[in-house]
Design an enzyme around this catalytic site. Structure first.
Site, short mmCIF file in Angstrom:
data_model
loop_
_atom_site.label_atom_id
_atom_site.label_comp_id
_atom_site.label_asym_id
_atom_site.label_seq_id
_atom_site.Cartn_x
_atom_site.Cartn_y
_atom_site.Cartn_z
CG ASP A 50 -2.24 0.81 1.03
OD1 ASP A 50 -3.21 0.32 1.00
OD2 ASP A 50 -1.97 2.21 1.24
CG ASP A 76 2.01 4.49 -6.67
OD1 ASP A 76 1.58 3.78 -7.43
OD2 ASP A 76 1.53 5.48 -5.91
CB VAL A 77 -0.05 -0.63 -7.72
CG1 VAL A 77 -0.30 -1.45 -6.49
CG2 VAL A 77 -0.92 0.70 -8.07
CE1 TYR A 168 -13.04 4.11 -9.14
CE2 TYR A 168 -15.07 3.59 -10.01
CZ TYR A 168 -13.93 3.29 -9.20
OH TYR A 168 -14.22 2.32 -8.14
CE LYS A 172 -11.89 0.38 -10.03
NZ LYS A 172 -11.02 -0.58 -9.34
N1 LIG Z 1 -15.77 1.70 -2.12
C1 LIG Z 1 -16.65 1.33 -3.03
O1 LIG Z 1 -18.01 1.84 -3.08
C2 LIG Z 1 -15.99 0.61 -4.22
C3 LIG Z 1 -17.09 -0.06 -5.01
C4 LIG Z 1 -16.64 -0.94 -6.17
C5 LIG Z 1 -15.11 -0.62 -6.43
N2 LIG Z 1 -14.44 -0.24 -5.58
C6 LIG Z 1 -12.81 -0.53 -5.75
O2 LIG Z 1 -12.38 -1.37 -4.68
C7 LIG Z 1 -11.04 -0.67 -4.32
C8 LIG Z 1 -10.84 -0.40 -3.09
O3 LIG Z 1 -11.43 0.76 -2.73
P1 LIG Z 1 -11.86 1.34 -1.21
O4 LIG Z 1 -13.08 2.09 -1.48
O5 LIG Z 1 -11.87 0.24 -0.30
O6 LIG Z 1 -10.80 2.33 -1.26
P2 LIG Z 1 -9.96 3.10 0.15
O7 LIG Z 1 -9.52 4.31 -0.33
O8 LIG Z 1 -10.81 2.88 1.52
O9 LIG Z 1 -8.48 2.23 0.10
C9 LIG Z 1 -7.75 2.01 -1.11
C10 LIG Z 1 -6.39 1.80 -0.46
O10 LIG Z 1 -5.44 1.66 -1.62
C11 LIG Z 1 -4.41 2.06 -1.36
N3 LIG Z 1 -3.72 2.83 -2.74
C12 LIG Z 1 -4.47 3.62 -3.51
N4 LIG Z 1 -3.55 4.03 -4.62
C13 LIG Z 1 -2.49 3.21 -4.58
C14 LIG Z 1 -1.39 2.92 -5.28
N5 LIG Z 1 -1.13 3.63 -6.27
N6 LIG Z 1 -0.48 2.40 -4.79
C15 LIG Z 1 -0.63 1.20 -3.69
N7 LIG Z 1 -1.70 1.74 -2.86
C16 LIG Z 1 -2.78 2.50 -3.12
C17 LIG Z 1 -4.81 3.49 -0.21
O11 LIG Z 1 -3.71 3.79 0.14
C18 LIG Z 1 -5.76 2.79 0.35
O12 LIG Z 1 -5.20 2.15 1.50
C19 LIG Z 1 -10.56 0.11 -5.41
O13 LIG Z 1 -10.14 -0.67 -6.62
C20 LIG Z 1 -12.07 0.82 -5.84
O14 LIG Z 1 -12.20 1.31 -7.14
C21 LIG Z 1 -14.71 0.40 -4.40
#
Ligand SMILES: NC(=O)c1ccc[n+]([C@@H]2O[C@H](COP(=O)([O-])OP(=O)(O)OC[C@H]3O[C@@H](n4cnc5c(N)ncnc54)[C@H](O)[C@@H]3O)[C@@H](O)[C@H]2O)c1
Length: 271
Positions: A50, A76-77, A168, A172
């Site tokens: 992360d 970072d990824v 976005y 996706k």
């Molecule tokens: N929350 C929702 O409603 C929802 C719905 C559908 C899909 N998603 C997807 O689920 C995944 C997680 O979302 P979330 O809502 O839990 O997010 P979040 O912001 O709670 O957590 C995301 C985590 O990813 C880390 N991160 C972000 N960019 C990064 C990078 N470039 N390199 C390494 N780490 C990185 C952040 O530091 C964080 O800890 C994402 O892919 C998001 O698009 C979320």
């Protein structure tokens, strides 16, 4: 004799997660943290990769305090060298990772006005980062019978048009294409690749957004037809409800599932 897989092959149709090493990108918070907790409960060792040292360190300290085997690599990824160092830096007594959950993504919500830099911020983590993490993971697996699985994070946004979500949703949507192509390429090596498409998940970000931008708490937002009411189940998901299907797709119970996308959306895409 050298071997990169230090365990028996998972019997088909069984859970088979105990004792394995998983890597979760974006595992410090939100859905990723729920995935880490779920995989720990399944008996996995977990590497959290992360970019947030702050959230990563506090979450990992908490999980270790609960007796779980969790390692943290801050990076970072989109950084291939940091990814390689993270995999190389795993404890020597951990088995080679055979489970990968790609959750890190670019959270950029722009329409056609998006600049080149907006597009990079949206797509670099979501697609290039996904690709680099997957490449690093796969490079350490055997050429045959790897008995490995990858789950990528898509979204209902991969399947629909949403105003102001061009950057976005494009990312996706690409996750779905990436998943299918990589599933085809890796199937001969015994590596399954799937994705999940959640609807709205009630995490800290969504709680903040609904409160600050819309003035809604969870119960009020779930009762609103345009928010929680748009899902057949009439509510948002908890992060654990996304972690459970991810664990299923990683497990031997999904041994004949690859190249698929599983909606985890309270029925949203059904109508
Ligand atoms: N929350 C929702 O409603 C929802 C719905 C559908 C899909 N998603 C997807 O689920 C995944 C997680 O979302 P979330 O809502 O839990 O997010 P979040 O912001 O709670 O957590 C995301 C985590 O990813 C880390 N991160 C972000 N960019 C990064 C990078 N470039 N390199 C390494 N780490 C990185 C952040 O530091 C964080 O800890 C994402 O892919 C998001 O698009 C979320």
């Amino acid at each position: 004799m050298t071997t990169t897989a230090s365990r028996e092959t998972t019997p088909r149709g069984t859970r088979g997660l105990t004792g394995r090493t998983a890597v979760v990108t974006g595992g410090a918070q939100g859905i990723g943290a729920a995935v880490v907790e779920r995989l720990c409960a399944e008996g996995c060792r977990v590497l959290v990769y992360d970019k947030s040292a702050e959230h990563g360190e506090s979450a990992v300290a908490r999980w270790r305090g609960q007796g779980h085997a969790v390692a943290l690599a801050v990076g970072d990824v989109t950084d291939a060298d940091a990814l390689a160092a993270a995999f190389s830096g795993l404890p020597a007594d951990w088995p080679t990772p055979t489970l990968l959950v790609n959750l890190a993504a670019g959270f950029v919500f722009k329409g056609i006005e998006a600049t080149a830099s907006d597009w990079h911020a949206a797509l670099d983590p979501t697609i290039i980062g996904l690709s680099l993490a997957t490449r690093e993971f796969v490079s350490r697996l055997p050429e045959r019978d790897a008995d490995a699985a990858i789950v990528n994070m898509a979204s209902i946004s991969a399947h629909i048009a949403q105003s102001g979500y061009l950057t976005y949703n494009t990312g996706k949507s690409a996750v779905l294409g990436f998943t299918r192509c990589v599933a085809q390429d890796l199937a001969p090596r015994g590596i399954r690749v799937n994705s999940v498409s959640p609807g709205t998940v009630w995490n800290a970000n969504n709680e903040r957004y609904h409160k600050e931008a819309l003035g809604l708490d969870r119960a009020t937002a779930e009762a609103a037809p345009e928010h929680g009411g748009k899902f057949l189940l009439g509510r948002f998901a908890d992060p654990a409800e996304v972690a459970a299907p991810i664990a299923f797709l990683l497990s031997g119970e999904a041994s004949f599932v690859t190249g698929a996308d599983l909606p985890v959306d309270g029925g949203y895409l059904a109508v």
